[in-house]
Design a protein around this motif. Structure first.
Motif, PDB file in Angstrom:
ATOM      1  N   PRO A 198       1.648   2.639  -0.084  1.00  0.00           N
ATOM      2  CA  PRO A 198       2.545   2.410  -1.227  1.00  0.00           C
ATOM      3  C   PRO A 198       1.716   2.028  -2.455  1.00  0.00           C
ATOM      4  CG  PRO A 198       2.634   0.570   0.324  1.00  0.00           C
ATOM      5  CD  PRO A 198       1.801   1.628   0.975  1.00  0.00           C
ATOM      6  N   VAL A 199       2.107   2.557  -3.610  1.00  0.00           N
ATOM      7  CA  VAL A 199       1.357   2.260  -4.821  1.00  0.00           C
ATOM      8  C   VAL A 199       1.473   0.771  -5.154  1.00  0.00           C
ATOM      9  CG1 VAL A 199       1.632   4.585  -5.747  1.00  0.00           C
ATOM     10  CG2 VAL A 199       3.326   2.822  -6.299  1.00  0.00           C
ATOM     11  N   GLY A 200       0.491   0.272  -5.881  1.00  0.00           N
ATOM     12  CA  GLY A 200       0.450  -1.136  -6.249  1.00  0.00           C
ATOM     13  C   GLY A 200      -0.887  -1.751  -5.871  1.00  0.00           C
ATOM     14  N   GLU A 201      -1.062  -3.010  -6.161  1.00  0.00           N
ATOM     15  CA  GLU A 201      -2.310  -3.699  -5.837  1.00  0.00           C
ATOM     16  C   GLU A 201      -2.239  -4.275  -4.429  1.00  0.00           C
ATOM     17  OE1 GLU A 201      -3.791  -7.694  -7.409  1.00  0.00           O
ATOM     18  OE2 GLU A 201      -5.037  -6.278  -8.534  1.00  0.00           O
ATOM     19  N   TRP A 202      -3.277  -3.984  -3.630  1.00  0.00           N
ATOM     20  CA  TRP A 202      -3.353  -4.478  -2.260  1.00  0.00           C
ATOM     21  C   TRP A 202      -4.748  -5.034  -1.998  1.00  0.00           C
ATOM     22  CZ3 TRP A 202       1.103  -4.716   0.239  1.00  0.00           C
ATOM     23  CH2 TRP A 202       2.131  -3.841  -0.138  1.00  0.00           C
TER      24      TRP A 202
END
Length: 253
Positions: A198-202
């Motif tokens: 999933p897109v986003g910061e991880w």
């Protein structure tokens, strides 16, 4: 005919498609993370055929480092964020005593969707010992020839756990148990790939049995990487790993 009730229902449906567990993510926005780890030193080759091959640091023909774990570190990962394609994964992960080793030497498991199968494909008795931090398991599993044991994990583990044979101490492997399927293990070319993130910061962790948390780059403190996953391809590029990192293993890794 215009019907306000139908319009309202459609609006709710569309809103639901772009919301995952309270986190707003576009329904079709997924990314792939990849990279390649290469050893900068000269591998030491084992020459005595009487000694089982040491699998604690496997360097491929082109210098790739095998069996490096790369995984999202999130103890409360929201299941709504997992891409539906992962539901097609097998419901079992198999490790087996074969020859002088446990194969595969490194594996990952998505808890609770997958169970572990321990299989003995040798004519010898084995005492398979797992070393979890969070799960409560029997001290040893008696593995008689051509029999298998099924293990269900109740919790995700913080790090890859060691698995070894109490009778044949050179037989060992590592298993990563996570509450999501977003992990990968490098092959003999040193390459890994994690699809449909999933897109986003991880925050990701990089770990190897001979180094513990692998800080291959200066900014990777204790093997931690914060990455903004964008739709499409996300590439760490070529990651050069010096031999010194495998000499600094500390207690607790």
């Amino acid at each position: 005919m215009y019907r306000p009730q139908q319009c309202f229902a459609w609006c709710l449906l569309i809103s639901g498609l772009v919301m995952f567990g309270g986190q707003s993510v576009a329904a079709a926005e997924w990314g792939t993370l990849s990279g390649k780890f290469v050893y900068t030193g000269t591998p030491v080759k084992q020459t005595d055929p009487r000694i089982p091959e040491d699998q604690s640091l496997i360097i491929g023909p082109q210098g790739g480092i095998k069996n490096i774990f790369v995984f999202i570190k999130d103890r409360r990962f929201k299941q709504e964020l997992i891409h539906p394609d992962y539901q097609k994964l097998p419901d079992q992960v198999v490790i087996q005593h074969q020859g002088d080793h446990i194969e595969p030497h490194a594996a990952g498991l998505w808890q609770p969707h997958q169970k572990l199968v321990v299989l003995n494909k040798t004519p010898h008795l084995h005492l398979t010992h797992l070393f979890p931090l969070k799960n409560h398991l029997p001290d040893s599993l008696h593995e008689i020839p051509n029999r298998k044991k099924l293990i269900q994990f109740e919790h995700a583990e913080l790090l890859p756990m060691q698995i070894k044979c109490d009778i044949h101490p050179w037989e060992s492997s590592y298993l990563l148990v996570q509450n999501h399927p977003y992990f990968s293990i490098t092959d003999e070319t040193g390459t890994f790939q994690i699809k449909n993130l999933p897109v986003g910061e991880w925050e990701f962790r990089v770990w190897h049995e001979s180094a513990g948390h692998l800080a291959a780059r200066e900014e990777w403190q204790r093997g931690r990487i914060k990455i903004q996953i964008k739709p499409g391809k996300n590439d760490l590029g070529l990651v050069k790993v010096s031999p010194e990192l495998f000499e600094k293993k500390t207690v607790g890794k």
